[in-house]
Design a protein around this motif. Structure first.
Motif, short mmCIF file in Angstrom:
data_model
loop_
_atom_site.label_atom_id
_atom_site.label_comp_id
_atom_site.label_asym_id
_atom_site.label_seq_id
_atom_site.Cartn_x
_atom_site.Cartn_y
_atom_site.Cartn_z
N THR A 88 0.82 -1.22 0.00
CA THR A 88 0.00 0.00 0.00
C THR A 88 0.85 1.27 0.00
OG1 THR A 88 -0.26 -0.06 2.41
CG2 THR A 88 -1.99 -1.12 1.08
N SER A 89 2.00 1.24 0.63
CA SER A 89 2.85 2.43 0.61
C SER A 89 3.36 2.72 -0.79
CB SER A 89 4.02 2.29 1.60
OG SER A 89 4.85 1.21 1.24
N ASN A 92 0.34 4.08 -2.69
CA ASN A 92 0.05 5.46 -2.27
C ASN A 92 1.01 6.47 -2.89
OD1 ASN A 92 -2.23 4.96 -0.69
ND2 ASN A 92 -1.00 4.51 1.12
N ARG A 93 2.26 6.07 -3.09
CA ARG A 93 3.24 6.99 -3.69
C ARG A 93 2.95 7.25 -5.17
NH1 ARG A 93 7.10 3.90 -0.85
NH2 ARG A 93 7.81 2.92 -2.76
N TYR A 95 -0.25 6.19 -6.98
CA TYR A 95 -1.65 6.29 -7.41
C TYR A 95 -2.30 7.52 -6.79
CZ TYR A 95 -2.37 1.65 -9.56
OH TYR A 95 -2.36 0.56 -10.39
N PRO A 97 -5.93 9.65 -5.79
CA PRO A 97 -7.13 9.21 -5.08
C PRO A 97 -8.09 8.39 -5.95
CG PRO A 97 -6.67 11.50 -4.59
CD PRO A 97 -5.71 11.09 -5.67
N ARG A 100 -6.81 4.85 -6.44
CA ARG A 100 -6.92 4.05 -5.22
C ARG A 100 -8.37 3.62 -5.00
NH1 ARG A 100 -3.39 8.21 -3.28
NH2 ARG A 100 -5.02 8.94 -1.87
N LEU A 132 -4.89 2.63 2.13
CA LEU A 132 -4.80 3.38 0.87
C LEU A 132 -5.40 4.78 1.00
CD1 LEU A 132 -5.82 0.46 -1.52
CD2 LEU A 132 -3.55 1.54 -1.37
N HIS A 133 -5.82 5.14 2.19
CA HIS A 133 -6.38 6.48 2.47
C HIS A 133 -7.62 6.75 1.62
CE1 HIS A 133 -2.70 6.95 4.70
NE2 HIS A 133 -1.99 6.77 3.61
N VAL A 134 -8.44 5.73 1.43
CA VAL A 134 -9.71 5.88 0.73
C VAL A 134 -10.76 6.23 1.79
CG1 VAL A 134 -11.51 4.66 -0.57
CG2 VAL A 134 -9.10 4.32 -1.14
#
Length: 150
Positions: A88-89, A92-93, A95, A97, A100, A132-134
């Motif tokens: 996921t890190s 995240n770097r 993709y 929002p 994701r 993923l900060h969704v």
């Protein structure tokens, strides 16, 4: 077996290398998360495995050999030994929002691939969406979209 898995991911997902290498590692990270979804219920159902295999091979442009190797390693890996953060890190770097959210939607599609949502599948989608900060609202929206597709 865990050493073989670790070696594969270090070889294919470790930082550094060219931009093409980084894109390849990113596709492998996404594929690894998709494959993990098939292992969340008591049995990996053919519908789920087929959906993941197609996504891994076509959508992420992996060679048949990479697809086979990744599938074999994912099957062998115990869920307790899985480290989702390494995947996921990287995602995240690279993709945004929207990408994701699309990945979370694909996770839901795999979870619902056999028309049965197991509690462990839902747990994994929620856990990955958080990593993923969704936003929760988008997690639920994608779930309802996928339910509407079936």
């Amino acid at each position: 077996m865990l050493n073989a898995i670790r070696d594969f991911f270090e070889r294919n997902l470790s930082p550094g290398g060219t931009e093409q290498d980084e894109a390849h590692r990113l596709r492998l990270a996404v594929a690894a998360l998709l494959l993990e979804m098939t292992r969340m219920d008591e049995t990996a159902r053919a519908e789920e495995c087929s959906r993941v295999e197609t996504a891994v091979r076509e959508r992420f442009e992996l060679t048949p050999e990479e697809t086979r190797e990744l599938l074999a390693l994912a099957e062998a890996e115990s869920k307790d030994a899985t480290d989702y953060f390494q995947f996921t890190s990287l995602i995240n770097r690279h993709y945004g929002p929207g990408e994701r959210v699309a990945l979370v939607r694909e996770l839901w599609r795999i979870a619902y691939g056999d028309a049965i949502l197991h509690q462990n599948e839902e747990y994994l989608v929620r856990k990955l969406a958080e990593l993923l900060h969704v936003p929760h609202s988008q997690l639920l929206a994608t779930k309802h979209q996928v339910q509407g597709e079936g």
